[in-house]
Motif scaffolding. Structure first.
Motif, PDB file in Angstrom:
ATOM      1  N   VAL A 284      -3.813  -7.374 -10.372  1.00  0.00           N
ATOM      2  CA  VAL A 284      -4.445  -8.693 -10.325  1.00  0.00           C
ATOM      3  C   VAL A 284      -3.347  -9.729 -10.159  1.00  0.00           C
ATOM      4  N   PRO A 285      -3.448 -10.574  -9.116  1.00  0.00           N
ATOM      5  CA  PRO A 285      -2.412 -11.583  -8.917  1.00  0.00           C
ATOM      6  C   PRO A 285      -2.411 -12.621 -10.045  1.00  0.00           C
ATOM      7  N   PRO A 286      -1.244 -13.200 -10.345  1.00  0.00           N
ATOM      8  CA  PRO A 286      -1.182 -14.249 -11.362  1.00  0.00           C
ATOM      9  C   PRO A 286      -1.939 -15.501 -10.914  1.00  0.00           C
ATOM     10  N   ASP A 287      -2.312 -16.317 -11.884  1.00  0.00           N
ATOM     11  CA  ASP A 287      -3.127 -17.503 -11.616  1.00  0.00           C
ATOM     12  C   ASP A 287      -2.514 -18.431 -10.570  1.00  0.00           C
TER      13      ASP A 287
ATOM     14  N   ALA B 177       7.497  -1.625 -12.488  1.00  0.00           N
ATOM     15  CA  ALA B 177       6.651  -2.743 -12.071  1.00  0.00           C
ATOM     16  C   ALA B 177       7.129  -3.215 -10.696  1.00  0.00           C
ATOM     17  N   PRO B 178       6.265  -3.160  -9.675  1.00  0.00           N
ATOM     18  CA  PRO B 178       6.711  -3.554  -8.333  1.00  0.00           C
ATOM     19  C   PRO B 178       6.756  -5.066  -8.162  1.00  0.00           C
ATOM     20  N   ASP B 179       7.643  -5.510  -7.292  1.00  0.00           N
ATOM     21  CA  ASP B 179       7.628  -6.894  -6.840  1.00  0.00           C
ATOM     22  C   ASP B 179       6.623  -6.957  -5.700  1.00  0.00           C
ATOM     23  N   VAL B 180       5.742  -7.942  -5.757  1.00  0.00           N
ATOM     24  CA  VAL B 180       4.624  -8.034  -4.815  1.00  0.00           C
ATOM     25  C   VAL B 180       4.575  -9.443  -4.235  1.00  0.00           C
ATOM     26  N   ARG B 181       4.078  -9.536  -3.010  1.00  0.00           N
ATOM     27  CA  ARG B 181       3.889 -10.835  -2.361  1.00  0.00           C
ATOM     28  C   ARG B 181       2.695 -10.712  -1.416  1.00  0.00           C
TER      29      ARG B 181
ATOM     30  N   THR C  39      -2.389  -9.450   3.726  1.00  0.00           N
ATOM     31  CA  THR C  39      -1.444  -8.348   3.630  1.00  0.00           C
ATOM     32  C   THR C  39      -0.712  -8.432   2.293  1.00  0.00           C
ATOM     33  N   VAL C  40      -0.420  -7.285   1.710  1.00  0.00           N
ATOM     34  CA  VAL C  40       0.328  -7.233   0.457  1.00  0.00           C
ATOM     35  C   VAL C  40       1.627  -6.487   0.722  1.00  0.00           C
ATOM     36  N   ALA C  41       2.742  -7.155   0.456  1.00  0.00           N
ATOM     37  CA  ALA C  41       4.055  -6.550   0.647  1.00  0.00           C
ATOM     38  C   ALA C  41       4.648  -6.196  -0.708  1.00  0.00           C
ATOM     39  N   GLY C  42       5.308  -5.073  -0.762  1.00  0.00           N
ATOM     40  CA  GLY C  42       5.984  -4.638  -1.975  1.00  0.00           C
ATOM     41  C   GLY C  42       6.469  -3.221  -1.789  1.00  0.00           C
ATOM     42  N   SER C  43       7.763  -3.004  -1.935  1.00  0.00           N
ATOM     43  CA  SER C  43       8.346  -1.698  -1.618  1.00  0.00           C
ATOM     44  C   SER C  43       7.860  -0.573  -2.525  1.00  0.00           C
ATOM     45  N   GLU C  44       7.500  -0.874  -3.742  1.00  0.00           N
ATOM     46  CA  GLU C  44       7.070   0.175  -4.674  1.00  0.00           C
ATOM     47  C   GLU C  44       5.556   0.327  -4.745  1.00  0.00           C
ATOM     48  N   LEU C  45       4.835  -0.368  -3.884  1.00  0.00           N
ATOM     49  CA  LEU C  45       3.379  -0.342  -3.946  1.00  0.00           C
ATOM     50  C   LEU C  45       2.789   1.010  -3.541  1.00  0.00           C
ATOM     51  N   ALA C  46       3.271   1.578  -2.448  1.00  0.00           N
ATOM     52  CA  ALA C  46       2.723   2.867  -1.992  1.00  0.00           C
ATOM     53  C   ALA C  46       2.946   3.974  -3.024  1.00  0.00           C
ATOM     54  N   PRO C  47       4.154   4.114  -3.606  1.00  0.00           N
ATOM     55  CA  PRO C  47       4.320   5.148  -4.631  1.00  0.00           C
ATOM     56  C   PRO C  47       3.431   4.896  -5.860  1.00  0.00           C
ATOM     57  N   LEU C  48       3.258   3.639  -6.223  1.00  0.00           N
ATOM     58  CA  LEU C  48       2.390   3.318  -7.355  1.00  0.00           C
ATOM     59  C   LEU C  48       0.941   3.688  -7.036  1.00  0.00           C
ATOM     60  N   ALA C  49       0.495   3.368  -5.835  1.00  0.00           N
ATOM     61  CA  ALA C  49      -0.873   3.706  -5.423  1.00  0.00           C
ATOM     62  C   ALA C  49      -1.076   5.223  -5.386  1.00  0.00           C
ATOM     63  N   ARG C  50      -0.074   5.950  -4.893  1.00  0.00           N
ATOM     64  CA  ARG C  50      -0.191   7.420  -4.892  1.00  0.00           C
ATOM     65  C   ARG C  50      -0.287   7.948  -6.313  1.00  0.00           C
ATOM     66  N   ALA C  51       0.511   7.402  -7.218  1.00  0.00           N
ATOM     67  CA  ALA C  51       0.460   7.822  -8.620  1.00  0.00           C
ATOM     68  C   ALA C  51      -0.913   7.529  -9.225  1.00  0.00           C
ATOM     69  N   ALA C  52      -1.531   6.419  -8.785  1.00  0.00           N
ATOM     70  CA  ALA C  52      -2.849   6.028  -9.298  1.00  0.00           C
ATOM     71  C   ALA C  52      -3.972   6.825  -8.658  1.00  0.00           C
ATOM     72  N   GLY C  53      -3.663   7.618  -7.616  1.00  0.00           N
ATOM     73  CA  GLY C  53      -4.668   8.478  -7.013  1.00  0.00           C
ATOM     74  C   GLY C  53      -5.108   8.111  -5.618  1.00  0.00           C
ATOM     75  N   ALA C  54      -4.438   7.151  -4.978  1.00  0.00           N
ATOM     76  CA  ALA C  54      -4.835   6.753  -3.624  1.00  0.00           C
ATOM     77  C   ALA C  54      -4.700   7.882  -2.620  1.00  0.00           C
ATOM     78  N   ASP C  55      -3.810   8.831  -2.882  1.00  0.00           N
ATOM     79  CA  ASP C  55      -3.621   9.942  -1.953  1.00  0.00           C
ATOM     80  C   ASP C  55      -4.828  10.874  -1.904  1.00  0.00           C
ATOM     81  N   ALA C  56      -5.771  10.735  -2.831  1.00  0.00           N
ATOM     82  CA  ALA C  56      -6.985  11.557  -2.821  1.00  0.00           C
ATOM     83  C   ALA C  56      -8.034  11.008  -1.855  1.00  0.00           C
TER      84      ALA C  56
ATOM     85  N   HIS D 224       6.875 -14.250  -4.633  1.00  0.00           N
ATOM     86  CA  HIS D 224       6.967 -12.889  -5.171  1.00  0.00           C
ATOM     87  C   HIS D 224       6.569 -12.929  -6.642  1.00  0.00           C
ATOM     88  N   TRP D 225       5.957 -11.876  -7.112  1.00  0.00           N
ATOM     89  CA  TRP D 225       5.741 -11.732  -8.549  1.00  0.00           C
ATOM     90  C   TRP D 225       5.906 -10.268  -8.913  1.00  0.00           C
TER      91      TRP D 225
END
Length: 167
Positions: free
Chosen positions: A9-12, A65-69, A83-100, A136-137
């Protein structure tokens, strides 16, 4: 059994920057209200909150915790999104189950929906938001959300929060 998904969830202030960039939304699109804006990591469908929460806690333990923009707008058929940019986003999504999921993971924040047969309705917005870039956040938590159908659109509720490791 509730429908579940995990998300960031993006910050306010980032939500505010997006809302300001939209200025006066076009009435021909069905806009998502800012309180529903999120970046989905993985969709689980109908599932048990406790079981999925325990599974997700194990999968996310120790994850950075990924940096996101948020950046420029784009479309899928019938969907206007940022679009959401962040270098650690894909590995985090895979860990959360997106690869299924059958389709490839494309991090995005849905802004609006429009009839698939009328893609030109979104053209004004992809142009208007072409240069948009949020700050970035660091996304320090993942939320497990429930989605319930209601007359005005889905109602999302945070069922559980998972802290990520801060740098």
């Amino acid at each position: 059994m509730p429908v579940l998904f995990s998300a960031l969830v993006p910050p306010d202030d980032v939500v505010g920057a997006v809302a300001a960039a939209l200025d006066e939304p076009d009435g021909r699109l069905r806009w998502e209200p800012p309180q529903r804006w999120h970046v989905t990591l993985a969709y689980y469908g109908p599932d048990d909150v406790e079981t999925r929460g325990e599974w997700l806690a194990r999968r996310l333990a120790g994850r950075p915790a990924p940096d996101v923009r948020l950046e420029k707008a784009a479309t899928f058929p019938g969907v206007l999104w940022l679009t959401v940019a962040g270098s650690e986003l894909a590995p985090l999504a895979r860990a959360a189950g997106a690869d299924a999921e059958a389709r490839p993971y494309v991090p995005h924040l849905t802004l609006a929906r429009f009839p698939r047969e009328q893609p030109a309705l979104a053209t004004r917005w992809t142009g208007k938001l072409a240069g948009f870039t949020s700050r970035h956040w660091q996304a320090t938590e993942v939320v497990l959300m429930t989605s319930e159908r209601e007359p005005g659109g889905p109602r999302y509720r945070v069922a559980r929060t998972f802290e990520l490791d801060r740098a």
